[in-house]
Motif scaffolding. Structure first.
Motif, PDB file in Angstrom:
ATOM      1  N   UNK A 277       3.559  62.129 121.172  1.00 34.95           N
ATOM      2  CA  UNK A 277       2.870  61.161 120.313  1.00 34.95           C
ATOM      3  C   UNK A 277       1.448  60.899 120.804  1.00 34.95           C
ATOM      4  N   UNK A 278       1.305  60.681 122.110  1.00 34.96           N
ATOM      5  CA  UNK A 278      -0.008  60.368 122.674  1.00 34.96           C
ATOM      6  C   UNK A 278      -0.962  61.554 122.549  1.00 34.96           C
ATOM      7  N   UNK A 279      -0.464  62.754 122.811  1.00 36.69           N
ATOM      8  CA  UNK A 279      -1.300  63.947 122.746  1.00 36.69           C
ATOM      9  C   UNK A 279      -1.800  64.173 121.326  1.00 36.69           C
ATOM     10  N   UNK A 280      -0.915  63.995 120.360  1.00 35.54           N
ATOM     11  CA  UNK A 280      -1.299  64.195 118.967  1.00 35.54           C
ATOM     12  C   UNK A 280      -2.293  63.127 118.518  1.00 35.54           C
ATOM     13  N   UNK A 281      -2.038  61.874 118.838  1.00 37.12           N
ATOM     14  CA  UNK A 281      -2.903  60.795 118.375  1.00 37.12           C
ATOM     15  C   UNK A 281      -4.289  60.860 119.015  1.00 37.12           C
ATOM     16  N   UNK A 282      -4.359  61.307 120.244  1.00 34.25           N
ATOM     17  CA  UNK A 282      -5.649  61.354 120.933  1.00 34.25           C
ATOM     18  C   UNK A 282      -6.618  62.337 120.278  1.00 34.25           C
ATOM     19  N   UNK A 283      -6.103  63.264 119.486  1.00 34.01           N
ATOM     20  CA  UNK A 283      -6.985  64.250 118.861  1.00 34.01           C
ATOM     21  C   UNK A 283      -7.932  63.617 117.857  1.00 34.01           C
ATOM     22  N   UNK A 284      -7.633  62.434 117.376  1.00 35.89           N
ATOM     23  CA  UNK A 284      -8.514  61.805 116.384  1.00 35.89           C
ATOM     24  C   UNK A 284      -9.851  61.398 116.997  1.00 35.89           C
ATOM     25  N   UNK A 285      -9.888  61.325 118.327  1.00 34.25           N
ATOM     26  CA  UNK A 285     -11.134  60.981 119.010  1.00 34.25           C
ATOM     27  C   UNK A 285     -11.937  62.213 119.410  1.00 34.25           C
ATOM     28  N   UNK A 286     -11.503  63.391 118.981  1.00 33.02           N
ATOM     29  CA  UNK A 286     -12.211  64.618 119.341  1.00 33.02           C
ATOM     30  C   UNK A 286     -13.618  64.582 118.741  1.00 33.02           C
ATOM     31  N   UNK A 287     -14.673  64.723 119.537  1.00 29.53           N
ATOM     32  CA  UNK A 287     -16.038  64.547 119.038  1.00 29.53           C
ATOM     33  C   UNK A 287     -16.458  65.570 117.984  1.00 29.53           C
ATOM     34  N   UNK A 288     -15.915  66.777 118.027  1.00 30.83           N
ATOM     35  CA  UNK A 288     -16.324  67.799 117.040  1.00 30.83           C
ATOM     36  C   UNK A 288     -15.560  67.695 115.744  1.00 30.83           C
ATOM     37  N   UNK A 289     -14.440  66.969 115.777  1.00 32.17           N
ATOM     38  CA  UNK A 289     -13.614  66.861 114.590  1.00 32.17           C
ATOM     39  C   UNK A 289     -12.680  68.031 114.397  1.00 32.17           C
ATOM     40  N   UNK A 290     -12.830  69.066 115.198  1.00 30.41           N
ATOM     41  CA  UNK A 290     -11.971  70.246 115.132  1.00 30.41           C
ATOM     42  C   UNK A 290     -11.127  70.303 116.400  1.00 30.41           C
ATOM     43  N   UNK A 291      -9.823  70.367 116.222  1.00 29.53           N
ATOM     44  CA  UNK A 291      -8.906  70.329 117.346  1.00 29.53           C
ATOM     45  C   UNK A 291      -8.182  71.668 117.473  1.00 29.53           C
ATOM     46  N   UNK A 292      -8.067  72.162 118.676  1.00 28.32           N
ATOM     47  CA  UNK A 292      -7.333  73.396 118.939  1.00 28.32           C
ATOM     48  C   UNK A 292      -6.112  73.089 119.797  1.00 28.32           C
ATOM     49  N   UNK A 293      -5.170  74.037 119.823  1.00 26.94           N
ATOM     50  CA  UNK A 293      -3.965  73.844 120.627  1.00 26.94           C
ATOM     51  C   UNK A 293      -4.315  73.655 122.093  1.00 26.94           C
ATOM     52  N   UNK A 294      -5.425  74.272 122.544  1.00 27.81           N
ATOM     53  CA  UNK A 294      -5.841  74.118 123.929  1.00 27.81           C
ATOM     54  C   UNK A 294      -6.179  72.671 124.268  1.00 27.81           C
ATOM     55  N   UNK A 295      -6.687  71.924 123.275  1.00 32.89           N
ATOM     56  CA  UNK A 295      -6.995  70.513 123.502  1.00 32.89           C
ATOM     57  C   UNK A 295      -5.718  69.713 123.739  1.00 32.89           C
ATOM     58  N   UNK A 296      -4.690  70.035 122.952  1.00 31.87           N
ATOM     59  CA  UNK A 296      -3.407  69.362 123.137  1.00 31.87           C
ATOM     60  C   UNK A 296      -2.841  69.653 124.531  1.00 31.87           C
ATOM     61  N   UNK A 297      -2.925  70.913 124.940  1.00 30.74           N
ATOM     62  CA  UNK A 297      -2.376  71.320 126.232  1.00 30.74           C
ATOM     63  C   UNK A 297      -3.127  70.654 127.377  1.00 30.74           C
ATOM     64  N   UNK A 298      -4.449  70.562 127.264  1.00 35.10           N
ATOM     65  CA  UNK A 298      -5.247  69.918 128.306  1.00 35.10           C
ATOM     66  C   UNK A 298      -4.852  68.460 128.457  1.00 35.10           C
ATOM     67  N   UNK A 299      -4.680  67.758 127.336  1.00 37.27           N
ATOM     68  CA  UNK A 299      -4.265  66.348 127.390  1.00 37.27           C
ATOM     69  C   UNK A 299      -2.868  66.208 127.964  1.00 37.27           C
ATOM     70  N   UNK A 300      -1.996  67.145 127.582  1.00 43.18           N
ATOM     71  CA  UNK A 300      -0.615  67.085 128.077  1.00 43.18           C
ATOM     72  C   UNK A 300      -0.572  67.250 129.589  1.00 43.18           C
ATOM     73  N   UNK A 301      -1.346  68.192 130.128  1.00 40.46           N
ATOM     74  CA  UNK A 301      -1.366  68.399 131.580  1.00 40.46           C
ATOM     75  C   UNK A 301      -1.956  67.194 132.300  1.00 40.46           C
ATOM     76  N   UNK A 302      -2.911  66.531 131.675  1.00 39.55           N
ATOM     77  CA  UNK A 302      -3.473  65.313 132.269  1.00 39.55           C
ATOM     78  C   UNK A 302      -2.395  64.241 132.399  1.00 39.55           C
ATOM     79  N   UNK A 303      -1.571  64.095 131.361  1.00 38.33           N
ATOM     80  CA  UNK A 303      -0.474  63.124 131.404  1.00 38.33           C
ATOM     81  C   UNK A 303       0.594  63.539 132.406  1.00 38.33           C
ATOM     82  N   UNK A 304       0.860  64.833 132.452  1.00 40.53           N
ATOM     83  CA  UNK A 304       1.855  65.319 133.408  1.00 40.53           C
ATOM     84  C   UNK A 304       1.464  64.960 134.833  1.00 40.53           C
ATOM     85  N   UNK A 305       0.189  65.114 135.160  1.00 39.69           N
ATOM     86  CA  UNK A 305      -0.272  64.784 136.499  1.00 39.69           C
ATOM     87  C   UNK A 305      -0.276  63.277 136.726  1.00 39.69           C
TER      88      UNK A 305
END
Length: 762
Positions: A559-587
C-alpha cells in the motif's frame, strides 16, 4: 500384585542371576517372591543379588568364571490416575520435601519389571570399550537403564528420563581426555577443572524422578487451568515419525510463563516422551526451581563467558542427543512483550550444533513450535513495563500472584508445528558453522510465524487499533473485519482451531471477550451500541494484533509503495521506483520483521501488489492511478500495521537530533526521555497511535540507529545523517497517515450506505 512376561529371562542359559533394583526391604521381598514363583518346583533356584556397590563388586569377582546371564529385576509402582487437590497450601508449603505431595502407592499397584538380560562377559566387554573405572558401577547403570526401558511399557513414555548422567559422562575415557585438554588450554590443574565441571553439572543437570514428574504435571494443569488447549495434530505426524529415529529440538515462541506448562502435557498426550527444557536459572527460585529440576528442566545461567561452563554445557547436550532425548527451549530468549516474534538468540543453537558434531547421534531435527493465546493475564503487566514500569523479579511472591490470577480468565491456547528441519542439513550446506546457525535460527523463526494461526482476538485488535480515537458501531466493526476475513481465506492463512472468521457469531464472541476483559468498552446510552478502546489498553490489544501482524506486513508495504508514487516529480512511474521504495522500507523495518532475502521479499511484495490491482504494471504511469487504486480497496492495513512503528521511530529520531555533541550515549536515560516525549506528543495529538508509546519499539528504533552509526555524537557527519534519518521516517509516516485518512473516509460511507438501504427498504 501383577507381573510382566518373564520370557526374556529364559534364554536357555544354564545359569542366570537376577540383579534386584530395590528401594526398600518390601521391594526385595516382593522380587524374591516373584523369583520363587517363577522357579516353581525346580531344585535350582536362580541366584538373586540386590544391587549395591559392595554386593556387585563381590558378584563380578566370584562369577567371572561361570559367565552367568545377568537379568535385571525391579518392583515398579504404577502412578494412579488421579488429580491432586492443589491450593494455596501446596504453593506455600512446597520445599525439598515437596515430593510428599505426590500420590501414594499401595501394594496392589506393584508390577514386576524384567529388563533385557546380558551375559557377564558381554557386559565386561562393553565396559572395556568405554574405558570406565568401575565394572560394578557400570553393570549397575546398565541394569537400571534396561529396567527403565522396560518400565516405560508400564508407566508410559513421559517417564523416559536419563539416569546416571554425571556418572556416564565423567566415567568415559574420552571425557577424561577432553577434560585434560580443557585444563591445558585454561592453564589450570586438571583436578581444579574437574571440580569446576562437577559443580556446573550439579547445578545444571536435570535430576528427574517419577514422583516429581507427576507433581509437575499436576501443577501445570493447575497453573494453566484457565485455558483449553487445542493442538494442530496434522503438523505433528511428521514430527512423530522422525522421533522414532532421531532426537527432536522443540523451539517455541515465548509468550507466557505458562508456555512450558502448556506444551509438555500436550506433547505427552500425543505420545511424545518428556522434553528436557533448557531454562534460565532465574526461575530456579524455591520452591519452583528444585521441583522443575527434578522434572526435566535444565537450569542454565543466562549469561556466561566461562569456557569451562560452555564446554560442560556442550558435553551435556551431546550426551542427551546421543541418548535420543528431546530438547526444548525458547528461541527468542525471553517473553515477547509486544506479541511479535523477537529476533532469535543464537547461543543455545550454536551449542547444539557443536554438540551434534561430538555426539553419537547422526542428526537432530529442529521443530518450529507456535504457542498462541487468545487471552493472557500477564499482557497488562508487560504493557506497563513498556510504559516504563520496572519488571517484577521472579520469586515465590510473584509466582503466587500469577497462579491466583489464572483463575480470573478463561481462554484457549493454540499449539501449531512447522516442518521439522535437519541440523545436519544446515551443517552440510554451510562450511561456516556460524552461518549455519544463523540460517537455521532465521528459518525456524520464519516457520514459527508461518505456523502461528490468526485468532478472532487478532482481528478485533486490528480493527480497533486502526481507529483508536473513534468508537465503532456494529456495522462499522464488521465493515473492517469482513474483508480482512476474506483476505485471510483467499491467502489460505492458518486460523485458530480452523474456525471460520467469516462467521458473525465467532467475531461477536471475540468482541464480547475483549469487553469482558476490560480492554474494549461498550457504550449503550445512545441510539445504538458503540465499542471503543479502554483507556491505557492500547498495548494490551496491540499484543494480540501483533500475534498475526507478520501476515499483513507485506500488504501494508505494498500500500505504501503504491501510494508514494503519486509524489513522483516526473509524473511517470516505473517498476524500478516501486522496488527502490520497497527496499527502503525493508531496511527501515529489518529489526521489526523477518523478511527473507531480496528475491523472496520481491516475490512476496509482487504477489501482494497483484492482489491490490492485477493491472498495476500497465497502469502505474497513469495520473492519479495510485490514489484511485487504493481508494477502491475494501480494506487498508498500512495505518494499522506500520504507522505506530513509524511514529515510535520518529520519536527516537527527533530525540537523537537533540543529543549534545561529546556526550556519551546513555541508553536508559534516552529511553526515559523518549517515553516522556511520546506521551507529550500524544496528548497534543501529534501522535495518532497510543501503541506507539512503547519502550520495545523505541529499543528496536535504537537498534536501527546503531546499525546506521547514529548513536555516537562525535562520529563524522552524524548530525546530517540524523536529520536524513528523521526525514526518511517522517516521509513514510506521512504516507501511512494518508492511508489512515482513506480508511476513515471508508468508515464514514458505512453509515451512509446503511441509511440508504434502510430508506430503500421502507
Amino acid at each position: 500384585m501383577s507381573q510382566l512376561d518373564s520370557r526374556r529371562a529364559s534364554t536357555g542359559s544354564n545359569s542366570h542371576v537376577y540383579l534386584i533394583d530395590a528401594m526398600s526391604d518390601l521391594d526385595v521381598q516382593a522380587a524374591n517372591q516373584w523369583i520363587d514363583d517363577q522357579s516353581g518346583d525346580s531344585e535350582h533356584r536362580p541366584e538373586s543379588v540386590v544391587m549395591s556397590p559392595d554386593t556387585l563388586a563381590e558378584f563380578t569377582d566370584s562369577a567371572a568364571a561361570s559367565d552367568p546371564l545377568v537379568v535385571p529385576l525391579r518392583v515398579s509402582h504404577k502412578s494412579p490416575d488421579q488429580q491432586l487437590a492443589l491450593s494455596r497450601r501446596v504453593v506455600s508449603r512446597l520445599s525439598k520435601s515437596v515430593l510428599r505431595w505426590a500420590p501414594a502407592q499401595d501394594a496392589d499397584s506393584w508390577t514386576i519389571v524384567v529388563g533385557e538380560p546380558a551375559t557377564l562377559s558381554d557386559l565386561r566387554e562393553r565396559f572395556d570399550d568405554t574405558g570406565g573405572r568401575s565394572l560394578s558401577a557400570f553393570i549397575a547403570r546398565q541394569a537400571s537403564l534396561a529396567l527403565d526401558r522396560a518400565e516405560r511399557e508400564v508407566i508410559g513414555s513421559e517417564y523416559k528420563v536419563p539416569r546416571f548422567v554425571v556418572e556416564e559422562m565423567t566415567d568415559r575415557a574420552s571425557f577424561r581426555t577432553d577434560l585434560a585438554a580443557l585444563a591445558e588450554s585454561a592453564d589450570r590443574p586438571v583436578e581444579d577443572v574437574e571440580n569446576r565441571v562437577h559443580e556446573i553439572l550439579d547445578e545444571m543437570v536435570a535430576t528427574e524422578n517419577h514422583r516429581a514428574v507427576d507433581l509437575w504435571g499436576q501443577l501445570g494443569k493447575y497453573f494453566s487451568r484457565a485455558y483449553n488447549v487445542e493442538v494442530d495434530k496434522t503438523g505433528l505426524q511428521a514430527v512423530r515419525d522422525l522421533n522414532k529415529t532421531h532426537p527432536l529440538v522443540f523451539l517455541p515462541n515465548h509468550r507466557s510463563y505458562l508456555d512450558p506448562l502448556v506444551l509438555r502435557p500436550a506433547l505427552l498426550k500425543e505420545g511424545f516422551p518428556m522434553n528436557h527444557v533448557m531454562g534460565g536459572i532465574n526461575v530456579g527460585f524455591w520452591p519452583i526451581g528444585p521441583l522443575a529440576k527434578r522434572s526435566g528442566v535444565v537450569l542454565i545461567q543466562r549469561k556466561f563467558s566461562d569456557e569451562i561452563y560452555k564446554w560442560t554445557l556442550r558435553q551435556y547436550m551431546s550426551f542427551l542427543l546421543g541418548k535420543k532425548f528431546n530438547l526444548e527451549w525458547y528461541i527468542e530468549g525471553g517473553r515477547s512483550r509486544t506479541g511479535k516474534l523477537r529476533p532469535p538468540r543464537f547461543g543455545l543453537l550454536s551449542y547444539l550444533f557443536d554438540a551434534l558434531d561430538n555426539s553419537t547421534a547422526s542428526d537432530a531435527y529442529l521443530v518450529p513450535t507456535s504457542i498462541t493465546y487468545d487471552r493472557l493475564h500477564e499482557v497488562s503487566t508487560m504493557a506497563e513495563e513498556m510504559h516504563g514500569a520496572q519488571k517484577q523479579a521472579e520469586g515465590i511472591r510473584m509466582a503466587i500472584g500469577y497462579i491466583r490470577a489464572q483463575g480470573k480468565i478463561r481462554g484457549t491456547v493454540y499449539l501449531s508445528f512447522g516442518t521439522p528441519m535437519s541440523v545436519r542439513g544446515f551443517l552440510d550446506a554451510n562450511e561456516d558453522k556460524r552461518v549455519a546457525v544463523q540460517k537455521a535460527a532465521l528459518a525456524v523463526s520464519h516457520a514459527i510465524n508461518e505456523a502461528t494461526p490468526v485468532t478472532p482476538a487478532a482481528l478485533v485488535a486490528m480493527a480497533m487499533l486502526g481507529i483508536e480515537d473513534r468508537a465503532l458501531n456494529v456495522n462499522e466493526m464488521w465493515s473492517i473485519i469482513a474483508p480482512l476475513s476474506t483476505y485471510i481465506r483467499d491467502r489460505g492463512l492458518p486460523t485458530a482451531g480452523g474456525i471460520d472468521l467469516d462467521n458473525v457469531d465467532v467475531m461477536t464472541s471475540a468482541v464480547r471477550a475483549q469487553v469482558a476483559a476490560g480492554v474494549v468498552k461498550r457504550f449503550d446510552e445512545g441510539p445504538e451500541p458503540l465499542f471503543y478502546l479502554a483507556q491505557d489498553k492500547h498495548l494490551v490489544l496491540a499484543f494480540f494484533r501483533n500475534n498475526a501482524i507478520h501476515f499483513f506486513v507485506m500488504r501494508a508495504i505494498g500500500e505504501l509503495v503504491v501510494l508514494r508514487t503519486k509524489d513522483c516529480p516526473t509524473g511517470v512511474v516505473a517498476a524500478e521506483d516501486l522496488w527502490k521504495s520497497a527496499l527502503e522500507l525493508r531496511d527501515l523495518l529489518k529489526f521489526e520483521f523477518f523478511f527473507g532475502d531480496k528475491r523472496e521479499f520481491g516475490e512476496r511484495l509482487e504477489a501482494e501488489v497483484d492482489l491490490i490491482d492485477p493491472q498495476w504494471r500497465t497502469a502505474i504511469s497513469e495520473p492519479s492511478y495510485a490514489v484511485k487504486s487504493l481508494e477502491s480497496q475494501p480494506f487498508h492495513l498500512a495505518h494499522r500495521v506500520l504507522q505506530p512503528i513509524f511514529e515510535a521511530y520518529q520519536v527516537v529520531a527527533d530525540q537523537l537530533l537533540m543529543l549534545s555533541p561529546g556526550k556519551e550515549f546513555d541508553k536508559p536515560a534516552f529511553l526515559t526521555e523518549c517515553l516522556g516525549a511520546a506521551q507529550a506528543k500524544r496528548l497534543r495529538q501529534q501522535l495518532e497511535h497510543s501503541d506507539a508509546i512503547s519502550n520495545e519499539l523505541f529499543d528496536t528504533a535504537l537498534q536501527l540507529a546503531e546499525n546506521r552509526d547514529l548513536l555516537d555524537s562525535d562520529a563524522a557527519g552524524v548530525t546530517v545523517r540524523r536529520r536524513d534519518f528523521a526525514a526518511e521516517i517522517a516521509s513514510w509516516a506521512r504516507v501511512s497517515g494518508q492511508i489512515r485518512v482513506m480508511a476513515h473516509i471508508a468508515l464514514d460511507k458505512v453509515d451512509a450506505d446503511a441509511a440508504r438501504r434502510r430508506g430503500e427498504n421502507t
